[in-house]
Structure formats: C-alpha cells, structure tokens
Design a protein around this motif. Sequence first.
Motif, PDB file in Angstrom:
ATOM      1  N   CYS A  91       0.835  -1.199   0.000  1.00  0.00           N
ATOM      2  CA  CYS A  91       0.000   0.000   0.000  1.00  0.00           C
ATOM      3  C   CYS A  91       0.875   1.256   0.000  1.00  0.00           C
ATOM      4  O   CYS A  91       0.641   2.207  -0.745  1.00  0.00           O
ATOM      5  CB  CYS A  91      -0.914  -0.057   1.216  1.00  0.00           C
ATOM      6  N   TYR A 147       4.081   0.273  -3.247  1.00  0.00           N
ATOM      7  CA  TYR A 147       3.752  -0.281  -4.582  1.00  0.00           C
ATOM      8  C   TYR A 147       2.248  -0.174  -4.808  1.00  0.00           C
ATOM      9  O   TYR A 147       1.539  -1.168  -4.953  1.00  0.00           O
ATOM     10  CB  TYR A 147       4.220  -1.749  -4.687  1.00  0.00           C
ATOM     11  N   PRO A 148       1.748   1.055  -4.798  1.00  0.00           N
ATOM     12  CA  PRO A 148       0.296   1.250  -4.806  1.00  0.00           C
ATOM     13  C   PRO A 148      -0.400   0.620  -6.005  1.00  0.00           C
ATOM     14  O   PRO A 148      -1.510   0.114  -5.878  1.00  0.00           O
ATOM     15  CB  PRO A 148       0.134   2.773  -4.807  1.00  0.00           C
ATOM     16  N   LYS A 149       0.291   0.617  -7.179  1.00  0.00           N
ATOM     17  CA  LYS A 149      -0.368   0.051  -8.365  1.00  0.00           C
ATOM     18  C   LYS A 149      -0.568  -1.449  -8.177  1.00  0.00           C
ATOM     19  O   LYS A 149      -1.654  -1.986  -8.441  1.00  0.00           O
ATOM     20  CB  LYS A 149       0.489   0.302  -9.605  1.00  0.00           C
ATOM     21  N   ASP A 150       0.492  -2.126  -7.736  1.00  0.00           N
ATOM     22  CA  ASP A 150       0.383  -3.579  -7.528  1.00  0.00           C
ATOM     23  C   ASP A 150      -0.656  -3.871  -6.445  1.00  0.00           C
ATOM     24  O   ASP A 150      -1.426  -4.826  -6.534  1.00  0.00           O
ATOM     25  CB  ASP A 150       1.734  -4.157  -7.080  1.00  0.00           C
ATOM     26  N   TYR A 151      -0.643  -3.010  -5.433  1.00  0.00           N
ATOM     27  CA  TYR A 151      -1.586  -3.216  -4.339  1.00  0.00           C
ATOM     28  C   TYR A 151      -3.021  -3.068  -4.831  1.00  0.00           C
ATOM     29  O   TYR A 151      -3.890  -3.891  -4.501  1.00  0.00           O
ATOM     30  CB  TYR A 151      -1.293  -2.208  -3.224  1.00  0.00           C
ATOM     31  N   ALA A 152      -3.221  -2.070  -5.674  1.00  0.00           N
ATOM     32  CA  ALA A 152      -4.586  -1.833  -6.178  1.00  0.00           C
ATOM     33  C   ALA A 152      -5.078  -3.060  -6.945  1.00  0.00           C
ATOM     34  O   ALA A 152      -6.230  -3.489  -6.796  1.00  0.00           O
ATOM     35  CB  ALA A 152      -4.602  -0.596  -7.070  1.00  0.00           C
ATOM     36  N   VAL A 153      -4.202  -3.644  -7.741  1.00  0.00           N
ATOM     37  CA  VAL A 153      -4.598  -4.825  -8.525  1.00  0.00           C
ATOM     38  C   VAL A 153      -4.982  -5.970  -7.575  1.00  0.00           C
ATOM     39  O   VAL A 153      -6.026  -6.620  -7.737  1.00  0.00           O
ATOM     40  CB  VAL A 153      -3.441  -5.268  -9.465  1.00  0.00           C
ATOM     41  N   CYS A 172      -5.883  -5.752  -4.463  1.00  0.00           N
ATOM     42  CA  CYS A 172      -7.089  -5.394  -3.708  1.00  0.00           C
ATOM     43  C   CYS A 172      -8.328  -5.701  -4.533  1.00  0.00           C
ATOM     44  O   CYS A 172      -9.306  -6.253  -4.049  1.00  0.00           O
ATOM     45  CB  CYS A 172      -7.088  -3.912  -3.338  1.00  0.00           C
ATOM     46  N   GLN A 173      -8.230  -5.351  -5.801  1.00  0.00           N
ATOM     47  CA  GLN A 173      -9.382  -5.568  -6.663  1.00  0.00           C
ATOM     48  C   GLN A 173      -9.659  -7.059  -6.826  1.00  0.00           C
ATOM     49  O   GLN A 173     -10.797  -7.511  -6.779  1.00  0.00           O
ATOM     50  CB  GLN A 173      -9.110  -4.926  -8.014  1.00  0.00           C
TER      51      GLN A 173
END
Length: 763
Positions: free
Chosen positions: A514, A517-523, A525-526
């Motif tokens: 979070c 690596y917010p982009k990886d985290y967002a994926v 999370c989704q």
Amino acid sequence: MMKGETPREPLEGWKLTEKVFDARYARKYESIFCQGNGYMGVRAATEETYPSTRRGTLIAGTFDRIEEKHSTELPVSADVMAVDITLDGAALSQSSFESYERVLNLQNGLLTRRFLWRSANACLSATFERFVSLKDRHVLGQRITLHMLEGSGTINIETGISGSNRPGIVHFQNAETLVDGTVLQYAETTVESGIDFVTSAIISAHVLGVDTHKLTALSRVLEGEGVMNAYSVTLRANETLVVEKLARIATTRDNDFDAPPEGHSFRYALMDRECVLMTSLWATGFNEALAASIRQWARIWETRDVQITEATGFDQLALRFAVYHLTIMAPLHDSRMNIAAKGLTGPGYLGHTFWDTETYILPYFVWCDPKGARSLLHNRYLFMDAAHRKAQENGYEGAMYPWQTAWLSDTDTSVNPRMSACEHHITADVAYGVQYYYQVTGDLDFMLRFGCEILFETAKFWCSRLQYSTQNKRYELLHIMGPDEYHISDNNAYTNYLAYWNLRCATEWAKELCAHYPKDYAVLCQRLGVDAQVSVWEERAAALYLPQVNQAGILPQDDTFLSLPQIDLAPYKQGTRSIRADYDKSALLKLQVAKQADVAALFLLLEDLFPMDVKKRNIYYYEEHCVHESSLSLCTYSLLASDIDEQDSAYAFYQKACRIDLGNKMDSSDEGIHAASLGGIWQCVVLGFIGVRARNDMLCICPKLPARWKRVTTRIFWQGQPLTISAEQTGFCVKALEGDTLPKLLTPSGLHEAPGVSYRETY
Ligand code: BGC
C-alpha cells in the motif's frame, strides 16, 4: 590444503561404496545409489533381478491412478537397465561374484559395478557402468564391459527396453514396440491420466582384441513386454566384449513436448521426435553423452560443494550424498512439479509432496540455487486453485493447501485421511517458505507476482479456520494435528504460532505494498479484496491464543500433551525397536510421546520469538519425549542444539541424521531416500555449524563448528550475490566473488557496514 594435513586420494569424500553384495539388502542400495536429474530417477537395481529387487524408473509429475480406491502415484516406467546375461549357460547372479565392488561417484554421477566372474573354463572381469544425464534430462546410458582374463566362454546377452517385471500396480496400457533401423522403441500410456511414455534405445556390441569386430544383434520384439537385442559370442582370453546402450525417455506431459496439430496422435508425434533425437544422440556417442553429464555435475559442484576438513571423512561424504540427492530429486525444469518425500528414488509416499519441501528442503535451494527455489514456490502458486477449492470444500476461505499433493488440481491425495483432515500447518509452512525466500533473495518481482498472493490467501484461510472461544475470549485452533502425528488436540503451539506469523506477515506485506507499490496493491485489492481483510488479520492475530510457558518453563505442545502419562522411551530411542510394535495409534494418542520435533520445529522456524533459556529448557524436555520416528526430527534437533550452543549434541544429532540413509539399518531406505532429512543435513552444516542466517535484512554469520572439524567452506547466494564462507575453530572468513564487495554483515563481533571485498574475524 593446510600445512600438516594428509593428502587424500582424489575420490575420497566422493565415493559411496558397496563392498559386498547381499541381495537381502538390495533395496536400500537401489535407493541410495539411485541416479537421476530431477526429471527421472532410476533406482540402482542391478542388471540381473533378485526376488528382493524393486526395479523402478520414475518420471516426475506423471501421476496415475487406476481405481478410485487407490491414491494417485508415480508409475514405474519401462526399464532400460535390466539385462539378461549368461556365461557358459549360467545366468549372472550373486553366486558368480568374486572381488565385488559397486561405487557411486557423487562427483560425476557415475555408478560402476565390478567383479570377477568364473565358470568351469573361464574367468572374466565384469564392469557395469551407468549414468543418467544431468545435461539432457531425457538421456541415460549403460555400458557393460566383459574382459576374458583366463580360458574362454560363451556369453549370451539380451538387452533393450523391458516392460515386464515391474513392481506394484501396473499403470500402463496399449504397449507398442517398434524397431526402426537401429532404434528400439517402446511406447505405452498411463491408464487414467493418459500420458504417453516413449522409451527409445540404441545398442551396440563390439568384441575388442586380435579380431576386433562388431556383433550383429538378432533383434527380438517382445510385444507388450519390451524390445530386446540378443547377442551371442564366444570370448577368448584377452578379448573384451563391450555393450553400449544409450536411451531416451520422454512423455507427452513434458514441457518440451510440442503437441501435434489437431487430429494427430500425440503418441506417434512423440515416437517420431524421439526416433530422430535418439539417432542424433547415438551419433554423438556414448562417451560424449557421458562427458556432457559429467561436465554438468562439475558445474553443480563448483557452486554447491561444502568442503569439510575432519579426520574420518564420513561427515564430508554424508554431506555430499545429501547435495547429490538434493540435485537429482528436484524437478526444477517444470514448475508444475514439486519435490516428493522420497525424491524420485522409490515408491514411498507415492511420489507426493509434503511440508517437507518448504521446511526442510527449500532452504538449500534458497541459499544455493535461488532460481530453483523460485520454481518450487511458483509450484505452490500454481496450486492456488486447488487450495481455494479445498478451503471451500471444508467450509473455509482463502487458500488451504492440501497436506499431501500430486497433481496441481488435487485437493486431497492423502492415503491417510486423518492427516489430511487435521494437519493444517502445511498452509502456514508454504507461506513461511515464501517469506524465507524473499528475505534471502530479495526477489521482489516474485513477491509482487506470486508471493504476496500466497501470503494473503493463506492468511484468509487462517481467519476462517480460527474459532472464537467466548469462554476464553480468544481465538483458538481446535482439533488439529501439529508436526507430531501421534496427537490430534487443541491449540497445537506450532500451528497457532505459525498461523499468527502468517497473519502478521500478510498484514505487513499489505501495508508495505500500500505504501510503496500502490499500483500492484490496487490490482491485488481488486482481485482478492485485501484492503477489507487487513484489519481482520490484525484483529485475529492480536486475539489468537499463543500458548505460553508454564510454571516449569515448558511451552505446552498443545492443550493436553503435558498432562498425558509418560513412559520410558529408552528401548525405542536406540532405534532397534519401533514404539509402534508396542503401542497402536490410539494408545499413542494418550501418551506424552512425540513422533517427531513439534515444539522444536516451532523454535526452528520462529527462533527469534523465544528467549534462549526457554528454548534450552524446552529442547531438552521435548527431546526426552520424542522417539524421532520421522526422519525430519534428528536434523531439527541438531539445528536447535547449534542454536543453543550445545555443539556436541548438535554434532551427535547430525551424525545420527546422516545415518538415516547411510547407516547400517539395512531396511531404512527400501522405499526411497529421505528427502527432507537430506535437506535438513545441509541445513545442519550451513545454517547450524556455519551459523548462516538472514536477519533484519542482514546476512548473519556465527560459526559454531563441531570440535572434530578443522574447517568448513561453502558458497551461498545472498540477495543474488555469490559469497564464499570458510569457517574454522578460531575464526572465519567471507569473500565476495568477481570483484564485488561484501554486503552488510552481522557477526559475533557486531555489525560491519562496509566490510570490503573480504572479511576475516578471529576469536
Ligand atoms: C512425517 C511428516 C512428513 C512425512 C513425509 C511423516 O512420517 O511425520 O512430517 O511430512 O512423513 O516425509
């Protein structure tokens, strides 16, 4: 070599020797002398068969099951090592041997058997050599050299590919043989899984001497049973018969097999391909095929050898034996496959994978072959679907790893429903392996693509597996089996702590992703709903019951173990009598006796959670109550004894662990070698005696050599960087290779931020 050390003969420390052949013990030698390359394992069954022989060539990942009631297992494929030989009409057998010796050369993977063979009119020297190529995983070879020393005699040989004489359940149907020019082929298909196996061979026989000539084979096709070349020759004094065979084994499951266009037969496509490859292999010749394998072994030993300087030579040999088997047991060519509890050396545990991989074997790969370790962990990622299904089938969430696995799609392959129903710690062990790998390698790419998902999904499983006790106001794990398989109880300390660790580790990674690596985290999370879970993981971990030491300073193995009656274990500790002979499962359940390291295994994995005095007291206590019935146990106690600075005990346990396969208990390895124990033996030396650890992003080295050892040298990879460590009684030295500089080091004298190219510490 240091001044004052006696030079050794070049093969000392590399040769495993059988001096006398006794057919009663054939199976043990078949397992320990097994050859392989991770793709195939070829038991060292002698060319001639005895009633006790258990022949077997196993191919990784080719599972089959013929009936619902059976568990899926690795089938025994056709045999290229079985040969019928007679001298003046008498078949080769144990009674023919004089001056017998069989040697497995761990350095180059060659197995050689030599003896003298007499008949009324002849005496010949016989040499049998075999290899399984480490260079080309499909290739194996056998050479028989018969040299007439005195007199003359008639030799008949039938050699080829044999489909008969296979032990256990027959897993094949539709056998077919083919002779195409010089190529012999045998094809067959597994019954349930429908995998085509194609074995091909080319054989030559030459007489060398005054009248050197090639023998012509009378080819005999034995439909369904194999395909053989038969040779007959009368050999006179000083003449030599050399029979060379090169072979290939391939299957339609192989990841280097390209499926043919639709409508074409897989089997024929493979047979055609193999015929071509077999012919070109033969053109390169036996010697070159062998040399290529030997060169590959040399490459392995360049980075994997651990050199031990001590007087007896046994410790060195035992460690090389372990590394040899660790090399041939691992199907690293294909991440759909994992390591079996017996490697590919025998039928034990049906070729299935257990927690043995992550807890006992993986550390070797993590420190010595990070790419190989990644493949093994990727395999667990590929199991994710089955782990999800298993969780659902059992009313849980997330990923629940099956206790025992074969096919990637299997949710349960266990022959013992008791274990598969209750031995849930495997799920945390897999997660532990992921984090261990990351700590040593720093492979963030793996974590982002696969590792974090494993951590998150296993954490979800634990959340759903925990039960809230309103009475105790805490989460608990009820009706569970820890590593000690004699007991099913509540709150097994090993499992509770590992589940706690799994929840904490997942939480930390979620926060790390979070933040950084917010982009990886967002994926993630989704896809996995991680964000909604994190607070649950934190809350569960905080309220999960972690057993604490009692007044006597003992950490209870579970809620009942310490209250169970104790018995005198002395008769079982000597290893001559099994406790099972006197107590059945239900009796053992009611005794304070552990099958194997349990609380001790917890100290092994989470060593920093417990103070030294707690570890000491508990290690003594639990060892007293343990019969070490599992081969995973002795190496664990050796490692722990090193941890608490009990070097003599650590060494004694190490030696005992080495003797599980190499000792004189002649039935110990009948079903195959003990893969986890061999991984454990490597750990005893590198993590125990050399004291290598990953601690808070630092490489930690704290050697504690056994008193009898002068020096030990090894190569490891730290964060991708190769390093050499050499430890002696009075200090140690670490060197970076290839002009690199050393990383930050933590040693007994403290922290060294920039130690340079090489660092030495003297005590
Ligand atoms: C041990 C297990 C192990 C299995 C396979 C059993 O005897 O108790 O811990 O996973 O063997 O090696």
